[in-house]
Write a protein that holds these residues in place. Structure first.
Motif, mmCIF file in Angstrom:
data_model
loop_
_atom_site.group_PDB
_atom_site.id
_atom_site.type_symbol
_atom_site.label_atom_id
_atom_site.label_comp_id
_atom_site.label_asym_id
_atom_site.label_seq_id
_atom_site.Cartn_x
_atom_site.Cartn_y
_atom_site.Cartn_z
ATOM 1 N N ASP A 26 0.798 -1.221 0.000
ATOM 2 C CA ASP A 26 0.000 0.000 0.000
ATOM 3 C C ASP A 26 0.828 1.268 0.000
ATOM 4 O OD1 ASP A 26 -2.475 -1.125 -0.140
ATOM 5 O OD2 ASP A 26 -2.667 -1.403 2.008
ATOM 6 N N SER A 27 2.130 1.164 0.114
ATOM 7 C CA SER A 27 2.964 2.354 -0.021
ATOM 8 C C SER A 27 3.764 2.225 -1.298
ATOM 9 C CB SER A 27 3.889 2.503 1.186
ATOM 10 O OG SER A 27 4.628 1.333 1.405
ATOM 11 N N TYR A 28 4.064 3.357 -1.888
ATOM 12 C CA TYR A 28 4.710 3.345 -3.202
ATOM 13 C C TYR A 28 6.193 3.152 -3.024
ATOM 14 C CZ TYR A 28 4.335 4.324 -8.151
ATOM 15 O OH TYR A 28 4.297 4.225 -9.509
ATOM 16 N N HIS A 29 6.728 2.031 -3.527
ATOM 17 C CA HIS A 29 8.122 1.696 -3.313
ATOM 18 C C HIS A 29 8.929 1.823 -4.579
ATOM 19 C CE1 HIS A 29 7.044 0.391 0.632
ATOM 20 N NE2 HIS A 29 6.194 -0.488 0.151
ATOM 21 N N MET A 30 10.221 1.909 -4.392
ATOM 22 C CA MET A 30 11.144 2.017 -5.517
ATOM 23 C C MET A 30 12.119 0.864 -5.456
ATOM 24 S SD MET A 30 13.907 4.977 -6.256
ATOM 25 C CE MET A 30 14.709 4.624 -4.697
ATOM 26 N N GLU A 31 12.230 0.122 -6.550
ATOM 27 C CA GLU A 31 13.151 -1.001 -6.619
ATOM 28 C C GLU A 31 14.121 -0.770 -7.747
ATOM 29 O OE1 GLU A 31 14.014 -5.290 -5.900
ATOM 30 O OE2 GLU A 31 12.309 -4.270 -5.090
ATOM 31 N N GLU A 32 15.364 -1.170 -7.557
ATOM 32 C CA GLU A 32 16.396 -1.099 -8.575
ATOM 33 C C GLU A 32 16.406 0.217 -9.320
ATOM 34 O OE1 GLU A 32 14.457 -3.223 -12.462
ATOM 35 O OE2 GLU A 32 16.028 -4.206 -11.362
ATOM 36 N N MET A 33 16.989 1.207 -8.725
ATOM 37 C CA MET A 33 17.099 2.492 -9.386
ATOM 38 C C MET A 33 18.175 2.406 -10.449
ATOM 39 S SD MET A 33 15.004 4.519 -8.592
ATOM 40 C CE MET A 33 13.767 4.788 -7.412
ATOM 41 N N ASN A 74 1.076 11.245 -0.519
ATOM 42 C CA ASN A 74 -0.013 10.775 -1.373
ATOM 43 C C ASN A 74 -1.022 11.875 -1.689
ATOM 44 O OD1 ASN A 74 1.283 8.351 -1.046
ATOM 45 N ND2 ASN A 74 -0.561 7.189 -0.547
ATOM 46 N N ASP A 75 -1.215 12.792 -0.759
ATOM 47 C CA ASP A 75 -2.194 13.853 -0.990
ATOM 48 C C ASP A 75 -1.775 14.755 -2.154
ATOM 49 O OD1 ASP A 75 -3.804 12.951 1.058
ATOM 50 O OD2 ASP A 75 -2.906 14.262 2.563
ATOM 51 N N LEU A 89 -6.272 5.916 -4.136
ATOM 52 C CA LEU A 89 -7.583 5.727 -3.534
ATOM 53 C C LEU A 89 -7.622 4.452 -2.690
ATOM 54 C CD1 LEU A 89 -9.973 6.699 -6.486
ATOM 55 C CD2 LEU A 89 -9.554 8.003 -4.388
ATOM 56 N N LYS A 90 -7.023 3.385 -3.200
ATOM 57 C CA LYS A 90 -7.027 2.135 -2.436
ATOM 58 C C LYS A 90 -6.202 2.270 -1.166
ATOM 59 C CE LYS A 90 -6.471 -2.819 -2.626
ATOM 60 N NZ LYS A 90 -5.432 -2.947 -1.601
ATOM 61 N N ALA A 91 -5.061 2.980 -1.251
ATOM 62 C CA ALA A 91 -4.248 3.196 -0.058
ATOM 63 C C ALA A 91 -5.012 3.998 0.986
ATOM 64 C CB ALA A 91 -2.961 3.925 -0.430
ATOM 65 N N GLN A 92 -5.969 4.817 0.538
ATOM 66 C CA GLN A 92 -6.816 5.584 1.452
ATOM 67 C C GLN A 92 -8.045 4.789 1.889
ATOM 68 O OE1 GLN A 92 -7.578 9.098 -0.925
ATOM 69 N NE2 GLN A 92 -5.727 10.128 -0.207
ATOM 70 N N LEU A 110 1.073 -4.194 19.666
ATOM 71 C CA LEU A 110 0.588 -3.102 18.818
ATOM 72 C C LEU A 110 -0.441 -3.624 17.820
ATOM 73 C CD1 LEU A 110 3.989 -1.337 18.075
ATOM 74 C CD2 LEU A 110 2.337 -0.824 19.887
ATOM 75 N N PRO A 111 -1.508 -2.874 17.592
ATOM 76 C CA PRO A 111 -2.537 -3.308 16.630
ATOM 77 C C PRO A 111 -1.955 -3.450 15.221
ATOM 78 C CG PRO A 111 -3.341 -1.510 17.992
ATOM 79 C CD PRO A 111 -1.869 -1.612 18.255
ATOM 80 N N GLU A 112 -2.445 -4.441 14.519
ATOM 81 C CA GLU A 112 -2.068 -4.608 13.111
ATOM 82 C C GLU A 112 -2.530 -3.377 12.348
ATOM 83 O OE1 GLU A 112 -3.000 -4.965 9.076
ATOM 84 O OE2 GLU A 112 -4.607 -5.203 10.549
ATOM 85 N N ASP A 113 -1.597 -2.765 11.597
ATOM 86 C CA ASP A 113 -1.922 -1.505 10.924
ATOM 87 C C ASP A 113 -1.668 -1.568 9.421
ATOM 88 O OD1 ASP A 113 0.791 -1.663 10.929
ATOM 89 O OD2 ASP A 113 1.148 0.313 11.840
ATOM 90 N N GLU A 114 -1.791 -2.761 8.866
ATOM 91 C CA GLU A 114 -1.526 -2.920 7.436
ATOM 92 C C GLU A 114 -2.816 -3.001 6.619
ATOM 93 O OE1 GLU A 114 1.166 -6.242 6.991
ATOM 94 O OE2 GLU A 114 1.968 -5.837 8.989
#
Length: 702
Positions: free
Chosen positions: A176-183, A414-415, A442-445, A557-561
């Motif tokens: 759900d977060s935008y990641h970067m792989e192999e720059m 994201n905003d 939208l899905k991440a929100q 801690l509560p699951e927050d994913e």
């Protein structure tokens, strides 16, 4: 030059041998024609004339003589062309290199056979040993085949999109977060005169990266190793699983209208005008610029660097000379894998774009490349500033706005990214790239239903940058959560496109070729001693967990994913990404001491060791972990007699107190807690047993 020597030697040999053969075969003819009064000569003349007795045509001897004269002229003409360097053969061969079809770097008979369909295109690509089993490698970077003709605006999207894979993957199991792989180096705008319609593509595997030089700042995202692939799919990867829950998967092609890879490849590219990179002054020194550029295109990077540096010294206000210097530094950084050289290139691109009278195309190309290379080094804030400047300079270019949105996503903003994509879609409502990214946000929100049409229509558009595993992943996940059975059809399409190992196994950060099955036995893992130790000491582990629950519930801690449909699920973590949580281990010292001897779990930088408590009425959505590089062990500690179960792929099992379950969480799994009391288990992640020691040391943490 060496080719000239070879040509002269060949020419001299040809001429002497031709002369020799001419003398040998020409002597009898000459003698024959010289004796015109002999009977043989009269017979020859007679045969050379017409039937009515009139003379006509050319005698055999004369014809042969003229033939030899013409042949010798041809030979010596060839020698003269080579001797006086009338044709630059290296340049000709360089241009033919565009048609290199077998990946050997030149145009030869084998390439012609491929182009004529007489031979299959070679799939061999020069790669570095990514993830030790890799290489997309993006790299490793899955290097592109040869020099491809592409739409320049589409190309920009693909460049940025392929840079967006795993920067810092948190402990989250979802994407759900935008990641970067192999720059890695992407489509490289360094073929200046032919760029945008016949562009040389740099090898993504040969990207500039000094492993010993971490490039992090307080404001910058941690950048992962360039050798980490987004996904390396192997046809041999995975196992055959009965997809009993997938209905009508055979009609997917009829119901999901996404252009096939073949159709996208067959679509003729729209040729663009060559970029205008020369201002009025640079046109006056074009010969010098072209000479330096030829050196760079031939791979003589150091010589080209010297040539462009001399041009910059002589003509400090020349944007084209400065841009050529930046390109050489960029190429040299890839060759030497040096961050220091790459940082110089980033600054030189900036200098080129800032010079007075710099052509618009040159400014755009310079700043685009600067942004990409900043992202490669993990300089996300600097890249964002460069993208903002590009949008200010070219406000009508929606592709640049799309890139800016990606820049905000990489910063976790994201905003701001959402506002950018809303602006793009207001202007170009059918922009597929903007749609998939807007749906992603939208899905991440947690706006699940709203995200579906944007993700779906964006993928169906077939626009560059939309055929990405994350978008198939999130579209399918969103559909599952709203009860849409088409989810598995999109997973199947993602599998067909090479984004997923199978319909069930949908992790995105993988090592190619690892054994893949949902459930494992201790013997299959090879970690039997660890399993025995856990099962032998399960009560000790349970008691320490219960003590932590009783004394300090705040440690759980509560699951927050965003994995829960409903209920209460919390975790207490002892190890994270191969790092021990010293404070947490003070609450469970004996458990931590017990685990210290097992490096396959404490050193697993793509996993965790934690207690997990789940209360009645909890349901965890079907989901997959982020990587196939680990296996997950569940040790039952407090298990209600009934009502608790876990499904992995299409098989459902239940926990037992004191027993270990082992599964591959890169496969889809789902959990139900419908008992009347809490369930407590101990989760222990271990490296996949087929990973080598080198891979375990070098794989980026997740």
């Amino acid at each position: 030059m060496a080719p000239r020597k070879n040509a002269k030697g060949g020419g001299g040999h040809s001429s002497s041998s031709s002369s020799g053969s001419g003398s040998g075969s020409g002597s009898p003819s000459t003698g024959s024609s010289g004796s015109s009064s002999s009977p043989g000569a009269r017979r020859e003349a007679k045969h050379g004339g017409h039937k009515n007795g009139r003379r006509g045509g050319i005698s055999g001897g004369s014809f042969f003589t003229w033939f030899m004269v013409i042949a010798l002229l041809g030979v010596w003409t060839s020698v003269a062309i080579v001797w006086f360097d009338l044709v630059d053969y290296e340049e000709v061969l360089g241009k033919l290199g565009v048609y290199d079809a077998d990946g050997d770097g030149d145009f030869d008979v084998d390439d012609a056979k491929v182009l004529l369909g007489l031979k299959e295109r070679s799939t061999s690509e020069k790669t570095f040993p990514p993830e030790e089993a890799k290489p997309p490698a993006e790299l490793e970077e899955q290097a592109p085949e040869g020099a491809e003709v592409q739409n320049a605006e589409d190309e920009v999207k693909e460049q940025i999109q392929s840079l967006l894979q795993e920067s810092v993957h948190t402990e989250y199991e979802t994407e759900d977060s935008y990641h970067m792989e192999e720059m890695a180096s992407q489509d490289h705008p360094n073929d200046v005169e032919e760029m945008m319609h016949e562009q040389e593509r740099s090898d993504p595997s040969e990207t500039a990266r000094d492993i010993d030089e971490p490039q992090q700042g307080a404001e910058e995202a941690t950048h992962q190793d360039y050798a980490e692939p987004v996904y390396e799919h192997s046809e041999n990867e995975g196992i055959e699983i009965s997809d009993n829950t997938i209905e009508d998967s055979s009609i997917i092609s009829e119901e999901i209208n996404v252009p096939s890879v073949e159709e996208q490849q067959d679509t003729p590219p729209v040729k663009k005008k060559k970029p205008k990179l020369l201002n009025k002054f640079d046109k006056t020194i074009k010969a010098e610029l072209d000479a330096a550029e030829r050196l760079r295109k031939r791979g003589k990077i150091e010589e080209a660097m010297n040539a462009f540096e001399e041009l910059v010294r002589k003509y400090p206000q020349s944007p084209r000379a400065r841009y050529g210097k930046a390109q050489c530094e960029d190429d040299l950084a890839e060759k030497r894998r040096s961050n220091e050289v790459l940082r110089r290139a980033i600054e030189t691109y900036q200098e080129a774009a800032s010079l007075p009278d710099a052509p618009t195309d040159l400014v755009k190309l310079s700043l685009k490349r600067r942004s990409e290379r900043q992202q490669f080094l993990g300089h996300m804030r600097g890249s964002l500033l460069t993208l903002q400047r590009l949008v200010q300079l070219f406000p009508g270019d929606t592709t640049l706005k799309n890139d800016l949105g990606v820049g905000y996503l990489l910063m976790g903003d994201n905003d701001s990214a959402k506002k950018v994509y809303e602006e793009v879609l207001n202007v170009t409502p059918n922009d597929g790239f903007a749609k998939v990214h807007y749906g992603f946000i939208l899905k991440a929100q947690n706006k699940i239903a709203e995200s579906i049409p944007y993700l779906k229509e964006g993928i169906e558009s077939g626009d560059p940058g939309t055929d990405d595993g994350r978008f198939y992943f999130h579209l399918g996940d969103a559909m599952q959560r709203v009860g849409n059975k088409e989810a598995y059809k999109w997973y199947e399409l993602g599998h067909q496109r090479g984004h997923f190992a199978s319909v069930w196994q949908r992790s995105l950060y993988n090592v190619n070729g690892l054994k893949a099955q949902p459930w494992w036995t201790p013997r299959e893992t090879g970690y039997t001693e660890l399993v025995k130790s856990l099962e032998r000491n399960w009560k000790l582990i349970r008691d320490e967990g219960l003590m932590v629950m009783d004394k300090a519930k705040g440690l759980f801690l509560p699951e927050d994913e965003n994995l829960r449909e409903k209920g209460d699920w919390s975790q207490f973590t002892l190890w994270q990404q191969g790092r021990k949580n010293e404070n947490a281990c003070k609450g469970a010292p004996k458990t931590c001491a017990l685990l210290e001897k097992f490096s396959e779990t404490t050193g697993c930088r793509r996993g965790q060791i934690k207690y997990s408590i789940m209360h009645p009425g909890t349901h965890v959505w079907p989901h997959t972990g982020p990587t196939n590089c680990r296996l997950r062990m569940h040790l039952g500690l407090v298990i209600p007699k009934e009502g608790c179960k876990i499904r992995c792929a299409n098989e459902t099992r239940a926990w037992e107190e004191g027993k270990v379950l082992i599964f591959d969480d890169s496969f889809e799994h789902e959990v139900w807690q419908d008992a009347s009391s809490f369930r407590l288990i101990f989760i222990v992640d271990v490296w996949h047993p087929e990973l080598t020691p080198q891979q375990r040391r070098s794989l980026p943490a997740i």
